[in-house]
Design a protein around this motif. Structure first.
Motif, mmCIF file in Angstrom:
data_model
loop_
_atom_site.group_PDB
_atom_site.id
_atom_site.type_symbol
_atom_site.label_atom_id
_atom_site.label_comp_id
_atom_site.label_asym_id
_atom_site.label_seq_id
_atom_site.Cartn_x
_atom_site.Cartn_y
_atom_site.Cartn_z
ATOM 1 N N UNK A 426 64.617 77.101 35.706
ATOM 2 C CA UNK A 426 65.786 77.998 34.905
ATOM 3 C C UNK A 426 67.193 78.146 35.554
ATOM 4 N N UNK A 427 67.114 78.479 36.755
ATOM 5 C CA UNK A 427 68.118 79.179 37.480
ATOM 6 C C UNK A 427 69.066 77.637 37.763
ATOM 7 N N UNK A 428 68.889 76.694 37.571
ATOM 8 C CA UNK A 428 69.613 75.410 37.911
ATOM 9 C C UNK A 428 70.121 74.777 36.453
ATOM 10 N N UNK A 429 69.858 75.223 35.292
ATOM 11 C CA UNK A 429 70.092 74.588 33.956
ATOM 12 C C UNK A 429 71.691 74.643 33.943
ATOM 13 N N UNK A 430 72.330 75.539 34.364
ATOM 14 C CA UNK A 430 73.745 75.863 34.321
ATOM 15 C C UNK A 430 74.537 75.053 35.532
ATOM 16 N N UNK A 431 73.967 75.375 36.533
ATOM 17 C CA UNK A 431 74.547 74.730 37.860
ATOM 18 C C UNK A 431 74.479 73.469 37.698
ATOM 19 N N UNK A 432 73.759 72.637 37.238
ATOM 20 C CA UNK A 432 73.148 71.189 37.145
ATOM 21 C C UNK A 432 74.902 70.606 36.392
ATOM 22 N N UNK A 471 67.336 72.292 29.452
ATOM 23 C CA UNK A 471 66.406 73.228 29.331
ATOM 24 C C UNK A 471 65.048 72.722 29.844
ATOM 25 N N UNK A 472 64.158 73.610 30.402
ATOM 26 C CA UNK A 472 62.827 72.840 30.708
ATOM 27 C C UNK A 472 61.865 72.577 29.559
ATOM 28 N N UNK A 473 61.226 71.627 29.603
ATOM 29 C CA UNK A 473 60.469 71.155 28.732
ATOM 30 C C UNK A 473 59.051 71.621 28.700
ATOM 31 N N UNK A 474 58.339 72.349 27.492
ATOM 32 C CA UNK A 474 57.184 72.570 27.543
ATOM 33 C C UNK A 474 56.314 71.767 27.959
ATOM 34 N N UNK A 475 55.282 71.904 28.902
ATOM 35 C CA UNK A 475 54.384 70.970 29.543
ATOM 36 C C UNK A 475 54.678 70.148 30.621
ATOM 37 N N UNK A 476 56.160 70.335 30.679
ATOM 38 C CA UNK A 476 56.663 69.626 32.147
ATOM 39 C C UNK A 476 57.939 68.712 31.621
ATOM 40 N N UNK A 477 58.758 68.665 32.516
ATOM 41 C CA UNK A 477 59.809 67.870 32.229
ATOM 42 C C UNK A 477 61.090 68.562 31.926
ATOM 43 N N UNK A 478 62.152 67.926 31.157
ATOM 44 C CA UNK A 478 63.364 68.476 31.014
ATOM 45 C C UNK A 478 63.969 67.872 29.566
ATOM 46 N N UNK A 479 64.593 68.842 28.912
ATOM 47 C CA UNK A 479 65.351 68.402 27.695
ATOM 48 C C UNK A 479 66.851 68.574 27.934
ATOM 49 N N UNK A 480 67.633 67.461 27.499
ATOM 50 C CA UNK A 480 68.985 67.466 27.367
ATOM 51 C C UNK A 480 69.613 67.352 25.992
#
Length: 495
Positions: A426-432, A471-480
């Motif tokens: 979560x702390x990286x979703x904006x820094x990315x 955002x992090x994806x529930x169950x693992x992974x990422x959603x853009x």
């Protein structure tokens, strides 16, 4: 309206306990703000909640929950007269119809049936850091005093998290806050040190007795800027200043920060040199082979070689476009009147065909037969999709399955790239989205990239008056997720 007697039930206390425990153990940051926003939905009975972090003249939704999760990553015009007036709260908490906001954001709330808003400003040590707001789908109701008190409490709790620092504010141009218990100094009008607290001494290895009365030992940023400084030990600190109210004294806050890579021109040359070298070497090698051994090569070998040259040439062209677009931070914003409506489903399908074979193999496409048209820059969609698909599998130990989906609501048309890779904290979703930022995995050079992909995606999308979020994806992974304005929506679509 929530029953005030049960508003602070187990889920609410449990959520606050999680954040408090994280703060006590040295954590917090954006995950703590997100959890506080989730608790706001529970405690107020609202449809959704979000938190906007302030910047100099704008803000961005950095945390959202419930029926406002679509707003994550959305820029907000804080200097718009209507917004500015509503933020000048006469009371700790203010409730008003969303139609009063008078901006495209207000139109988007109303367009989703969210007709009532309750908001409370979060402050840290006297500095406004953002606004926590919840939205309701019942225009005629009015929140009770307990719901208002609960929202004010949660806004104060978020302000406390900013006061403690721990990765807040999210953006370097966010609100300058003197962290409580964090490294801090006070300077007189001649920039001589008047106060130097123990955390400052611990961070800088400079005892108070050696610096008090002396000129400030580090460079000072101008105005509200933030600068990074390398200490003799080799570690890096971030320095911010703020003028003390009703005084000529200067408050200085520090915090440790990771060592940055080579900056500016050196960084640009180092990273782009690496990325340009690979396709150029491949193109040259295959071209030399074709020239020197054309007669001895079979028709199939010639065809395969030419296909490789073409693919690498397209990659090189895309990389050059990215680098040219990233030369300046403030490219011209194209007015929405120059954008033409286009079909998102057709455009995404065409963009998928432009991906390389490996990406197409990893991508599962689940698009509806049709969607309302959007208004924007259709040619840039291929770049946005390619960057998001590339990013989806970039840091995973092996290429993962990626899903492309799309949909629409009353105000926007959206598409998502979802993966089951290593995910994003979560702390990286904006820094990315920062220029040249890359996730520190220890092997990012093997995966390539110059840290420009997501930065350019956000620039491209916001120039079209849309917004993009991770955002992090529930169950693992990422959603853009990318949202663009609907062409048939009433009123402007600007962010």
């Amino acid at each position: 309206m929530v029953d005030g007697g049960s508003a602070f039930g187990g889920p609410v206390f449990g959520g606050l306990a999680e954040v408090t425990e994280a703060l006590n153990s040295g954590g917090g940051g954006l995950p703590g703000v997100q959890r506080s926003v989730e608790v706001a939905v529970l405690v107020t009975g609202a449809t959704g909640a979000a938190f906007i972090e302030y910047a100099a003249d704008s803000g961005r939704v950095i945390a959202a929950a419930g029926g406002l999760d679509w707003a994550l990553g959305r820029p907000v015009d804080l200097i718009h007269p209507a917004v500015r007036g509503l933020l000048q709260f006469g009371t700790r908490v203010r409730e008003f119809p969303s139609s009063l906001i008078g901006t495209p954001g207000g139109l988007q709330l109303a367009g989703r049936g969210l007709d009532r808003v309750m908001a409370s400003e979060a402050t840290a040590n006297g500095t406004g850091v953002g606004v926590l707001f919840v939205a309701y789908d019942d225009a005629e109701q009015e929140s009770g005093e307990r719901e208002k008190a609960a929202l004010g409490f949660l806004a104060s709790f978020i302000g406390l998290q900013y006061g403690l620092g721990r990765g807040l504010p999210v953006y370097s141009d966010g609100p300058a806050v003197k962290p409580a218990g964090e490294p801090f100094a006070l300077l007189d009008t001649d920039h001589r040190v008047r106060a130097w607290n123990p955390p400052a001494a611990l961070l800088t290895s400079l005892p108070a007795e050696t610096v008090i009365g002396e000129p400030f030992p580090f460079p000072l940023p101008a105005g509200d800027a933030t600068i990074a400084h390398k200490l003799p030990s080799g570690s890096w600190i971030e320095i911010r200043t703020a003028r003390v109210a009703d005084s000529e004294e200067l408050a200085v806050s520090f915090r440790a920060r990771p060592a940055p890579p080579a900056d500016g021109r050196d960084l640009f040359i180092a990273l782009t040199g690496h990325e340009l070298r690979t396709p150029v070497t491949v193109i040259r090698g295959y071209a030399d082979t074709l020239v020197d051994h054309w007669e001895s090569l079979s028709e199939e070998s010639r065809r395969e070689s030419i296909q490789v040259v073409g693919q690498r040439a397209r990659e090189l062209s895309r990389l050059v476009d990215r680098l040219l677009n990233a030369v300046g931070d403030d490219g011209p914003t194209v007015e929405s009147t120059t954008f033409l409506p286009f079909d998102l489903v057709e455009s995404l399908s065409a963009a998928v065909e432009e991906l390389n074979a490996e990406q197409r193999q990893a991508l599962t496409v689940s698009l509806p037969e049709s969607l309302p048209k959007t208004r924007g820059d259709r040619p840039s969609l291929a770049t946005v999709l390619a960057e998001l698909v590339t990013n989806a599998g970039k840091y995973s130990p092996k290429w993962v399955q990626i899903e492309l989906t799309a949909g629409a609501d009353l105000r926007t048309v959206w598409f998502r790239i979802s993966d089951r890779g290593i995910g994003i904290r979560p702390e990286h979703v904006e820094r990315a989205f920062d220029r040249f930022w890359q996730l520190e995995t220890g092997d990012q050079r093997s995966s390539g990239g110059v840290g420009l992909g997501l930065y350019l995606v956000r620039r491209i999308v916001e120039r079209q008056h849309g917004w993009v979020s991770l955002r992090p994806r529930r169950g693992g992974g990422t959603v853009a997720e990318v949202r663009l304005p609907r062409a048939d929506a009433d009123g402007p679509g600007e962010a």
